[in-house]
Design an enzyme around this catalytic site. Structure first.
Site, PDB file in Angstrom:
ATOM      1  N   GLU A   1      -5.135  -5.469  10.776  1.00 30.97           N
ATOM      2  CA  GLU A   1      -3.978  -4.556  10.880  1.00 30.97           C
ATOM      3  C   GLU A   1      -4.405  -3.804  12.359  1.00 30.97           C
ATOM      4  OE1 GLU A   1      -2.322  -3.125   6.876  1.00 30.97           O
ATOM      5  OE2 GLU A   1      -4.137  -1.894   7.396  1.00 30.97           O
TER       6      GLU A   1
ATOM      7  N   HIS B   1      -9.530   0.559   5.660  1.00 31.65           N
ATOM      8  CA  HIS B   1      -8.335   0.724   6.081  1.00 31.65           C
ATOM      9  C   HIS B   1      -8.352   1.863   7.252  1.00 31.65           C
ATOM     10  CE1 HIS B   1      -4.140   2.342   6.373  1.00 31.65           C
ATOM     11  NE2 HIS B   1      -3.648   1.159   5.897  1.00 31.65           N
TER      12      HIS B   1
ATOM     13  N   LYS C   1      -0.061   4.189  -0.052  1.00 34.88           N
ATOM     14  CA  LYS C   1      -0.637   5.354   0.388  1.00 34.88           C
ATOM     15  C   LYS C   1      -0.451   6.486  -0.523  1.00 34.88           C
ATOM     16  CE  LYS C   1       0.354   3.403   4.751  1.00 34.88           C
ATOM     17  NZ  LYS C   1       0.179   3.410   6.504  1.00 34.88           N
TER      18      LYS C   1
ATOM     19  N   ASN D   1       0.930  -1.184  -0.145  1.00 31.24           N
ATOM     20  CA  ASN D   1       0.014  -0.001   0.042  1.00 31.24           C
ATOM     21  C   ASN D   1       0.817   1.330   0.074  1.00 31.24           C
ATOM     22  OD1 ASN D   1      -1.815   2.018   0.470  1.00 31.24           O
ATOM     23  ND2 ASN D   1      -2.242   1.347   2.755  1.00 31.24           N
TER      24      ASN D   1
ATOM     25  N   GLU E   1      -6.696   4.442   8.190  1.00 27.62           N
ATOM     26  CA  GLU E   1      -6.783   5.582   7.834  1.00 27.62           C
ATOM     27  C   GLU E   1      -7.988   6.092   7.632  1.00 27.62           C
ATOM     28  OE1 GLU E   1      -2.933   5.570   5.819  1.00 27.62           O
ATOM     29  OE2 GLU E   1      -1.941   4.772   7.540  1.00 27.62           O
TER      30      GLU E   1
ATOM     31  N   GLY F   1       2.439   2.140  10.807  1.00 33.27           N
ATOM     32  CA  GLY F   1       3.415   3.216  10.590  1.00 33.27           C
ATOM     33  C   GLY F   1       4.063   3.788  11.782  1.00 33.27           C
TER      34      GLY F   1
ATOM     35  N   SER G   1       3.768  -2.175  10.378  1.00 40.26           N
ATOM     36  CA  SER G   1       5.029  -2.205  10.246  1.00 40.26           C
ATOM     37  C   SER G   1       5.832  -3.435   9.906  1.00 40.26           C
ATOM     38  CB  SER G   1       5.529  -1.607  11.792  1.00 40.26           C
ATOM     39  OG  SER G   1       4.876  -0.537  12.302  1.00 40.26           O
TER      40      SER G   1
HETATM   41  C1  PEP Z   1      -0.805  -0.183   5.926  1.00 37.55           C
HETATM   42  O1  PEP Z   1      -0.881   0.994   5.741  1.00 37.55           O
HETATM   43  O2  PEP Z   1      -1.758  -0.796   5.658  1.00 37.55           O
HETATM   44  C2  PEP Z   1       0.411  -0.505   6.854  1.00 37.55           C
HETATM   45  C3  PEP Z   1       0.253  -1.688   7.382  1.00 37.55           C
HETATM   46  O3  PEP Z   1       1.397   0.602   7.017  1.00 37.55           O
HETATM   47  P1  PEP Z   1       2.905   0.163   7.579  1.00 37.55           P
HETATM   48  O4  PEP Z   1       3.553  -1.117   6.940  1.00 37.55           O
HETATM   49  O5  PEP Z   1       3.488   1.505   7.215  1.00 37.55           O
HETATM   50  O6  PEP Z   1       2.497   0.068   9.219  1.00 37.55           O
END
Ligand code: PEP
Length: 256
Positions: free
Chosen positions: A170, A98, A14, A12, A100, A176, A216
Protein backbone atom coordinates in the site's frame (compact mmCIF):
# COMPACT_ATOMS: atom_id res chain seq x y z
CA UNK A 1 6.09 -14.88 -13.38
CA UNK A 2 3.88 -16.39 -10.69
CA UNK A 3 0.75 -18.47 -11.29
CA UNK A 4 -2.44 -16.43 -10.98
CA UNK A 5 -4.22 -17.29 -7.74
CA UNK A 6 -7.84 -17.01 -6.72
CA UNK A 7 -8.19 -13.24 -6.08
CA UNK A 8 -8.31 -12.20 -2.43
CA UNK A 9 -10.35 -9.02 -1.87
CA UNK A 10 -10.39 -7.49 1.60
CA UNK A 11 -12.39 -4.41 2.61
CA UNK A 12 -11.05 -2.19 5.39
CA UNK A 13 -13.88 -0.17 6.86
CA UNK A 14 -11.52 1.81 9.10
CA UNK A 15 -13.54 3.89 11.66
CA UNK A 16 -16.73 4.02 9.61
CA UNK A 17 -20.36 2.78 9.55
CA UNK A 18 -22.77 2.12 12.41
CA UNK A 19 -23.43 -1.33 13.82
CA UNK A 20 -26.79 -1.48 12.02
CA UNK A 21 -25.18 -0.46 8.71
CA UNK A 22 -22.35 -2.94 9.21
CA UNK A 23 -24.69 -5.85 9.89
CA UNK A 24 -26.84 -4.95 6.86
CA UNK A 25 -23.70 -4.80 4.70
CA UNK A 26 -22.57 -8.20 5.98
CA UNK A 27 -26.00 -9.71 5.22
CA UNK A 28 -25.90 -8.32 1.68
CA UNK A 29 -22.38 -9.64 1.21
CA UNK A 30 -23.41 -13.04 2.50
CA UNK A 31 -26.25 -13.37 0.03
CA UNK A 32 -24.25 -11.99 -2.91
CA UNK A 33 -20.91 -13.71 -2.43
CA UNK A 34 -21.59 -16.83 -0.36
CA UNK A 35 -20.24 -19.96 -2.03
CA UNK A 36 -18.67 -17.84 -4.78
CA UNK A 37 -15.78 -20.18 -5.50
CA UNK A 38 -13.94 -17.77 -7.80
CA UNK A 39 -12.91 -15.44 -5.03
CA UNK A 40 -11.59 -15.15 -1.48
CA UNK A 41 -13.17 -12.21 0.26
CA UNK A 42 -13.35 -10.59 3.66
CA UNK A 43 -14.07 -7.41 5.57
CA UNK A 44 -12.32 -5.59 8.44
CA UNK A 45 -15.00 -3.99 10.64
CA UNK A 46 -14.24 -1.90 13.74
CA UNK A 47 -13.58 -4.00 16.88
CA UNK A 48 -16.98 -3.44 18.51
CA UNK A 49 -18.81 -4.80 15.43
CA UNK A 50 -16.68 -7.93 15.07
CA UNK A 51 -18.82 -10.38 17.02
CA UNK A 52 -22.09 -9.38 15.30
CA UNK A 53 -20.51 -9.44 11.85
CA UNK A 54 -18.83 -12.79 12.51
CA UNK A 55 -22.22 -14.23 13.47
CA UNK A 56 -23.80 -12.96 10.23
CA UNK A 57 -20.98 -14.42 8.11
CA UNK A 58 -20.54 -17.67 10.04
CA UNK A 59 -20.03 -20.71 7.83
CA UNK A 60 -20.25 -18.91 4.48
CA UNK A 61 -16.57 -18.66 3.68
CA UNK A 62 -16.36 -14.85 3.86
CA UNK A 63 -13.60 -13.90 6.27
CA UNK A 64 -13.67 -11.32 9.00
CA UNK A 65 -10.46 -9.51 9.92
CA UNK A 66 -9.64 -7.21 12.81
CA UNK A 67 -8.05 -3.87 11.94
CA UNK A 68 -5.41 -4.15 14.65
CA UNK A 69 -4.24 -6.08 17.73
CA UNK A 70 -1.75 -5.47 20.51
CA UNK A 71 1.47 -7.47 20.55
CA UNK A 72 0.85 -8.88 24.04
CA UNK A 73 -1.67 -11.64 24.57
CA UNK A 74 -3.12 -10.05 27.73
CA UNK A 75 -2.20 -7.72 30.55
CA UNK A 76 -2.34 -4.13 31.75
CA UNK A 77 -2.82 -2.40 28.39
CA UNK A 78 -5.93 -0.29 28.94
CA UNK A 79 -7.89 0.24 25.76
CA UNK A 80 -6.08 -2.41 23.76
CA UNK A 81 -7.43 -5.62 22.17
CA UNK A 82 -5.49 -8.89 21.96
CA UNK A 83 -5.07 -11.43 19.18
CA UNK A 84 -6.74 -14.07 21.36
CA UNK A 85 -9.79 -11.84 21.80
CA UNK A 86 -10.39 -11.22 18.12
CA UNK A 87 -9.72 -14.88 17.37
CA UNK A 88 -12.28 -15.89 20.00
CA UNK A 89 -15.06 -13.84 18.38
CA UNK A 90 -14.40 -15.43 14.99
CA UNK A 91 -11.77 -13.40 13.12
CA UNK A 92 -9.50 -15.30 10.76
CA UNK A 93 -7.22 -12.40 9.77
CA UNK A 94 -5.84 -9.19 11.22
CA UNK A 95 -4.37 -6.10 9.54
CA UNK A 96 -0.88 -5.42 10.84
CA UNK A 97 1.33 -2.48 9.92
CA UNK A 98 -1.34 -0.48 8.11
CA UNK A 99 0.11 2.91 7.15
CA UNK A 100 -2.39 4.74 9.37
CA UNK A 101 -1.07 2.71 12.34
CA UNK A 102 2.53 3.36 11.30
CA UNK A 103 2.13 7.07 10.66
CA UNK A 104 -0.68 8.32 12.92
CA UNK A 105 0.03 5.99 15.84
CA UNK A 106 3.80 5.78 15.32
CA UNK A 107 3.99 1.99 15.25
CA UNK A 108 7.53 0.76 14.70
CA UNK A 109 8.77 -2.17 12.64
CA UNK A 110 9.72 -4.06 15.79
CA UNK A 111 6.24 -3.58 17.31
CA UNK A 112 4.75 -4.76 14.01
CA UNK A 113 7.05 -7.78 14.07
CA UNK A 114 5.91 -8.63 17.61
CA UNK A 115 2.26 -8.36 16.55
CA UNK A 116 2.82 -10.66 13.56
CA UNK A 117 4.39 -13.27 15.85
CA UNK A 118 1.58 -13.01 18.37
CA UNK A 119 -1.09 -13.28 15.67
CA UNK A 120 0.55 -16.38 14.18
CA UNK A 121 0.87 -17.95 17.64
CA UNK A 122 -2.95 -17.99 17.96
CA UNK A 123 -3.60 -18.98 14.33
CA UNK A 124 -4.73 -15.53 13.31
CA UNK A 125 -3.45 -14.72 9.83
CA UNK A 126 -1.70 -11.35 9.52
CA UNK A 127 -2.32 -9.10 6.52
CA UNK A 128 1.06 -7.41 6.74
CA UNK A 129 1.02 -3.96 5.11
CA UNK A 130 4.10 -2.29 3.68
CA UNK A 131 4.51 0.81 1.54
CA UNK A 132 6.58 3.90 0.86
CA UNK A 133 5.68 7.55 1.42
CA UNK A 134 5.68 10.12 -1.37
CA UNK A 135 9.05 11.44 -0.14
CA UNK A 136 10.49 7.91 -0.24
CA UNK A 137 9.30 7.47 -3.81
CA UNK A 138 10.54 10.85 -4.98
CA UNK A 139 13.93 10.17 -3.36
CA UNK A 140 14.01 6.78 -5.14
CA UNK A 141 14.00 4.97 -1.81
CA UNK A 142 10.92 2.82 -2.47
CA UNK A 143 12.76 -0.49 -2.70
CA UNK A 144 15.06 0.30 0.20
CA UNK A 145 12.10 1.20 2.45
CA UNK A 146 10.05 -1.81 1.46
CA UNK A 147 12.94 -4.25 1.83
CA UNK A 148 13.52 -2.86 5.31
CA UNK A 149 9.86 -3.08 6.33
CA UNK A 150 9.77 -6.69 5.12
CA UNK A 151 13.06 -7.61 6.78
CA UNK A 152 12.13 -6.09 10.14
CA UNK A 153 8.49 -7.11 10.07
CA UNK A 154 9.27 -10.72 9.18
CA UNK A 155 12.26 -11.09 11.48
CA UNK A 156 12.15 -14.55 13.05
CA UNK A 157 9.21 -15.74 10.91
CA UNK A 158 9.88 -19.25 9.62
CA UNK A 159 9.33 -20.59 6.11
CA UNK A 160 6.42 -22.63 7.45
CA UNK A 161 4.73 -19.49 8.75
CA UNK A 162 5.09 -17.34 5.65
CA UNK A 163 2.16 -18.93 3.85
CA UNK A 164 -0.02 -18.12 6.85
CA UNK A 165 0.26 -14.44 6.07
CA UNK A 166 -0.79 -12.09 3.32
CA UNK A 167 1.37 -9.16 2.29
CA UNK A 168 -0.36 -5.93 1.25
CA UNK A 169 1.57 -3.37 -0.77
CA UNK A 170 0.00 0.00 0.00
CA UNK A 171 1.91 3.05 -1.19
CA UNK A 172 1.16 5.64 1.49
CA UNK A 173 0.71 8.38 -1.11
CA UNK A 174 -2.15 6.39 -2.69
CA UNK A 175 -4.16 5.64 0.45
CA UNK A 176 -7.34 7.66 0.71
CA UNK A 177 -5.94 10.24 -1.72
CA UNK A 178 -7.66 9.15 -4.92
CA UNK A 179 -4.21 8.58 -6.46
CA UNK A 180 -3.72 4.98 -7.50
CA UNK A 181 -0.31 3.62 -8.33
CA UNK A 182 -0.13 2.89 -12.04
CA UNK A 183 -0.85 -0.82 -12.43
CA UNK A 184 2.64 -1.35 -13.85
CA UNK A 185 4.18 0.61 -10.96
CA UNK A 186 2.31 -1.55 -8.46
CA UNK A 187 3.24 -4.71 -10.34
CA UNK A 188 6.92 -3.76 -10.26
CA UNK A 189 6.86 -3.34 -6.48
CA UNK A 190 4.92 -6.60 -6.06
CA UNK A 191 7.59 -8.34 -8.08
CA UNK A 192 10.26 -6.75 -5.90
CA UNK A 193 8.45 -7.92 -2.74
CA UNK A 194 8.27 -11.45 -4.15
CA UNK A 195 11.99 -11.24 -4.84
CA UNK A 196 12.71 -10.29 -1.22
CA UNK A 197 10.58 -13.23 -0.04
CA UNK A 198 12.41 -15.50 -2.53
CA UNK A 199 15.76 -14.40 -1.07
CA UNK A 200 14.61 -15.23 2.43
CA UNK A 201 12.44 -18.29 1.91
CA UNK A 202 12.91 -19.67 -1.60
CA UNK A 203 10.95 -19.37 -4.84
CA UNK A 204 8.27 -21.95 -4.17
CA UNK A 205 7.18 -20.24 -0.96
CA UNK A 206 7.45 -16.77 -2.49
CA UNK A 207 5.29 -17.78 -5.44
CA UNK A 208 2.54 -19.02 -3.18
CA UNK A 209 2.44 -15.93 -0.93
CA UNK A 210 -0.53 -13.65 -1.56
CA UNK A 211 0.42 -10.03 -2.28
CA UNK A 212 -2.51 -7.61 -2.33
CA UNK A 213 -2.43 -4.07 -3.69
CA UNK A 214 -4.10 -1.27 -1.74
CA UNK A 215 -4.43 2.46 -2.39
CA UNK A 216 -7.54 4.15 -3.83
CA UNK A 217 -8.86 0.94 -5.39
CA UNK A 218 -12.31 1.47 -6.92
CA UNK A 219 -14.59 -0.38 -9.34
CA UNK A 220 -13.10 1.64 -12.22
CA UNK A 221 -9.49 0.53 -11.65
CA UNK A 222 -10.01 -2.98 -10.27
CA UNK A 223 -9.65 -4.65 -13.68
CA UNK A 224 -6.37 -3.02 -14.67
CA UNK A 225 -4.90 -3.79 -11.24
CA UNK A 226 -6.12 -7.39 -11.13
CA UNK A 227 -4.81 -8.16 -14.61
CA UNK A 228 -1.24 -7.43 -13.48
CA UNK A 229 0.56 -10.76 -13.12
CA UNK A 230 1.98 -10.13 -9.63
CA UNK A 231 -1.19 -8.71 -8.04
CA UNK A 232 -3.05 -11.47 -6.19
CA UNK A 233 -5.75 -9.37 -4.62
CA UNK A 234 -6.86 -5.97 -3.40
CA UNK A 235 -7.06 -4.26 -0.03
CA UNK A 236 -9.85 -1.74 -0.38
CA UNK A 237 -10.46 1.17 2.00
CA UNK A 238 -12.88 3.95 1.00
CA UNK A 239 -14.63 1.91 -1.71
CA UNK A 240 -15.35 -0.94 0.72
CA UNK A 241 -17.72 1.10 2.86
CA UNK A 242 -20.51 1.08 0.28
CA UNK A 243 -21.76 -2.39 -0.53
CA UNK A 244 -22.38 -1.54 -4.20
CA UNK A 245 -18.83 -0.40 -4.92
CA UNK A 246 -17.23 -3.19 -2.88
CA UNK A 247 -19.34 -5.80 -4.63
CA UNK A 248 -18.46 -4.37 -8.06
CA UNK A 249 -14.78 -4.72 -7.17
CA UNK A 250 -15.39 -8.32 -6.09
CA UNK A 251 -17.28 -9.12 -9.30
CA UNK A 252 -14.51 -7.58 -11.40
CA UNK A 253 -11.74 -9.38 -9.53
CA UNK A 254 -13.53 -12.71 -9.87
CA UNK A 255 -13.07 -12.49 -13.65
CA UNK A 256 -9.28 -12.06 -13.55
C1 PEP B 1 -6.62 1.12 3.09
O1 PEP B 1 -7.18 1.62 4.05
O2 PEP B 1 -5.94 0.11 3.25
C2 PEP B 1 -6.76 1.75 1.77
C3 PEP B 1 -6.09 1.26 0.77
O3 PEP B 1 -7.61 2.85 1.66
P1 PEP B 1 -8.18 3.52 0.30
O4 PEP B 1 -8.68 2.39 -0.56
O5 PEP B 1 -9.27 4.42 0.78
O6 PEP B 1 -7.04 4.25 -0.34
Amino acid sequence: MTMKKKPFILGNWKMNLTLVEGVEFAKSLRSAVCDESGIICGICPPFVFLKDICLVLEGCGIFVAAQNIHSEKNGAYTGEISATMVKEVGCAYVLIGHSERRHIFHETDSFINAKIKTALSVNLKPVFCVGETLDDREDERTKYVIRNQLKEGLHGISAGQINELVIAYEPVWAIGTGKTALPEQANEVHSFIRGVITDGYGKEIADSVYIQYGGSVKPENAKELMTQPEIDGLLVGGASIKFESFFKIIETAAKY
